[in-house]
Design a protein around this motif. Sequence first.
Motif: not given
Length: 184
Positions: A167-176, A178-180
């Motif tokens: 979940e943390t990884k998803r949030k970081l990738l969304a912040l950058e 890369v992910l919705p």
Amino acid sequence: MDSHGQYEQQVVWTVVASDLGPLLLAATGEGLVNVVFHATGPVRDKALARLASRLGAEPVEAPGSPLLTEATGQLRDYFAGGRQAFELPLDWSLISGFSRQVLRELASGVPFGTVVGYGDLADRVGQPGAAQAVGTAMGANPLPLVVPCHRVVESDGGIGGFGGGLETKRKLLALEGVLPEPLF
């Protein structure tokens, strides 16, 4: 106590609030040495004990230390969307060999808003076929966030693992970007 040698071995730490929950930041005279996710109670205590045994010095809580203050400000800017790269001195003493080589390449060669596959990163450090070893290096990263292991993903499009939790990884990738943004 004013001997320069003793000062260099000093390990200072603080816990700061972030969009991902409490983060433990630790530094030596060399630079930032450790970032730990979910740093409440037992997680924090275990991280501090590990630092004491690995670095041979009892960590001292010092939120006002110049380096920790700077790191806290840069993290705040990152989470607010105003910073894409960290400019902090880093102490690599908690990691060595292949893992250090891979993490240094990651820190310098995989910018904000991009991702790299485990196998691609292995190729970049001249070790084709070492994707699994790259995964191990990511899991051992003592400086997550600042050394962006969240940007390493599986070549088939899978998100891959993450020490701070998926979940943390998803949030970081969304912040950058890369992910919705996660829906929940």
